[in-house]
Each structure stands twice: as C-alpha cells, then as structure tokens.
Scaffold this motif. Sequence first.
Motif, PDB file in Angstrom:
ATOM      1  N   LEU A 110     -49.006 -90.480  45.586  1.00  0.00           N
ATOM      2  CA  LEU A 110     -49.590 -91.513  44.734  1.00  0.00           C
ATOM      3  C   LEU A 110     -50.521 -90.927  43.680  1.00  0.00           C
ATOM      4  CD1 LEU A 110     -50.347 -94.433  47.203  1.00  0.00           C
ATOM      5  CD2 LEU A 110     -48.761 -94.446  45.288  1.00  0.00           C
ATOM      6  N   SER A 111     -51.243 -89.881  44.034  1.00  0.00           N
ATOM      7  CA  SER A 111     -52.146 -89.276  43.043  1.00  0.00           C
ATOM      8  C   SER A 111     -51.348 -88.621  41.918  1.00  0.00           C
ATOM      9  CB  SER A 111     -53.094 -88.278  43.696  1.00  0.00           C
ATOM     10  OG  SER A 111     -52.396 -87.140  44.125  1.00  0.00           O
ATOM     11  N   MET A 112     -50.206 -87.991  42.244  1.00  0.00           N
ATOM     12  CA  MET A 112     -49.352 -87.427  41.197  1.00  0.00           C
ATOM     13  C   MET A 112     -48.769 -88.539  40.326  1.00  0.00           C
ATOM     14  SD  MET A 112     -47.429 -84.157  42.941  1.00  0.00           S
ATOM     15  CE  MET A 112     -46.748 -85.051  44.321  1.00  0.00           C
ATOM     16  N   LEU A 113     -48.379 -89.644  40.957  1.00  0.00           N
ATOM     17  CA  LEU A 113     -47.862 -90.793  40.217  1.00  0.00           C
ATOM     18  C   LEU A 113     -48.939 -91.364  39.293  1.00  0.00           C
ATOM     19  CD1 LEU A 113     -45.618 -92.922  39.757  1.00  0.00           C
ATOM     20  CD2 LEU A 113     -46.581 -94.176  41.682  1.00  0.00           C
ATOM     21  N   CYS A 114     -50.147 -91.440  39.778  1.00  0.00           N
ATOM     22  CA  CYS A 114     -51.264 -91.948  38.986  1.00  0.00           C
ATOM     23  C   CYS A 114     -51.520 -91.054  37.773  1.00  0.00           C
ATOM     24  CB  CYS A 114     -52.507 -92.061  39.849  1.00  0.00           C
ATOM     25  SG  CYS A 114     -53.882 -92.877  39.031  1.00  0.00           S
ATOM     26  N   GLU A 115     -51.458 -89.746  37.953  1.00  0.00           N
ATOM     27  CA  GLU A 115     -51.642 -88.820  36.836  1.00  0.00           C
ATOM     28  C   GLU A 115     -50.556 -89.020  35.781  1.00  0.00           C
ATOM     29  OE1 GLU A 115     -51.938 -84.756  38.111  1.00  0.00           O
ATOM     30  OE2 GLU A 115     -53.616 -85.200  39.451  1.00  0.00           O
TER      31      GLU A 115
ATOM     32  N   TYR B 297     -47.425-104.684  28.044  1.00  0.00           N
ATOM     33  CA  TYR B 297     -47.812-103.364  28.547  1.00  0.00           C
ATOM     34  C   TYR B 297     -49.174-103.454  29.233  1.00  0.00           C
ATOM     35  CZ  TYR B 297     -50.104 -98.816  28.061  1.00  0.00           C
ATOM     36  OH  TYR B 297     -50.831 -97.684  28.283  1.00  0.00           O
ATOM     37  N   HIS B 298     -50.109-104.131  28.600  1.00  0.00           N
ATOM     38  CA  HIS B 298     -51.454-104.265  29.161  1.00  0.00           C
ATOM     39  C   HIS B 298     -51.423-105.042  30.469  1.00  0.00           C
ATOM     40  CE1 HIS B 298     -55.509-106.002  29.580  1.00  0.00           C
ATOM     41  NE2 HIS B 298     -55.872-104.804  29.161  1.00  0.00           N
ATOM     42  N   VAL B 299     -50.642-106.128  30.528  1.00  0.00           N
ATOM     43  CA  VAL B 299     -50.540-106.930  31.753  1.00  0.00           C
ATOM     44  C   VAL B 299     -49.939-106.097  32.884  1.00  0.00           C
ATOM     45  CG1 VAL B 299     -49.345-108.907  32.789  1.00  0.00           C
ATOM     46  CG2 VAL B 299     -50.465-109.152  30.580  1.00  0.00           C
TER      47      VAL B 299
ATOM     48  N   LEU C  59     -48.638 -91.212  30.482  1.00  0.00           N
ATOM     49  CA  LEU C  59     -47.794 -92.129  29.723  1.00  0.00           C
ATOM     50  C   LEU C  59     -48.630 -93.173  28.975  1.00  0.00           C
ATOM     51  CD1 LEU C  59     -44.891 -92.705  32.266  1.00  0.00           C
ATOM     52  CD2 LEU C  59     -44.789 -91.448  30.107  1.00  0.00           C
ATOM     53  N   ALA C  60     -49.696 -93.640  29.602  1.00  0.00           N
ATOM     54  CA  ALA C  60     -50.559 -94.627  28.957  1.00  0.00           C
ATOM     55  C   ALA C  60     -51.237 -94.023  27.727  1.00  0.00           C
ATOM     56  CB  ALA C  60     -51.604 -95.146  29.941  1.00  0.00           C
TER      57      ALA C  60
END
Length: 131
Positions: free
Chosen positions: A108-113, A63-65, A118-119
């Motif tokens: 992309l900003s929505m995807l990043c949020e 997950y971290h990778v 999830l993280a």
Amino acid sequence: METKKTITKKGTCHKFYLNEAENKQFLDLLEKYQVRNKSQFIRKLITKRINKVVVVDPVTSQYHVSLSSLVNEFRTLGVNYARVADTYVKNKDCIIAFTSLQEQTLVLSMLCERILELALEYEKKHLSKSN
C-alpha cells in the motif's frame, strides 16, 4: 379592465463590427468562459466589473472527487491498522495476521507513492496551465 405595463430599457445601444480574427478571438472567449449572455459579458468587460472568471472543468472535478475518496479509503485502512496493532499488543496469538498486515502495508505504501507521483504529474500538466 387590466392595463399592461410596458417595461422600457433605459440605456444606450452601441453597435460594433469585428474583423475575422477579432471575431474568432471573441468567439473563443465566449466558449472559454461559457458565456450565456453576450451583452452582459461585453458590458462587464468594458466596465471592468469582471474580477475573476472561474471555469469548472468536469474532468478535473471528477479527478478531485476520486482522489478524495481514495484518501478516505487510506484513512479507513489506517484506522483499522491501528486497531489490529492494538489487538496485537494485547494478544500475542495475532503474530501471523500482523506479519501479513505488515507485508500488505508495504504494498500500500508503494501504491500511495505512485498515486502521489501521478497526482503531481496531472497537476503539472493540466492544472497549472495559465488560462
């Protein structure tokens, strides 16, 4: 003619018995800490030489990778975005490409949020458990 040297271990041997509940708890500890040598593990527990035991979870490691590589991809996009913005400032003919880039940036900003949500959810569920 060669002589063989015999190595004798100097120390005291102790023998102990566990009931079923204690044995299950002991076996759980061995599995949890992925112990290879039971004797060393017991000796270190008794003499309190174990300060901290680190258990590496392969799923968390993967997950971290994956998250790190995704962050690197976003960084690359940011660099490319900056280059296009600099080109736009210098060349007014790039306005169509720049408009499209702005729309993709919103996606992309929505995807990043969502990735951040999830993280945080994953960390809350799996990483903050006290072992």
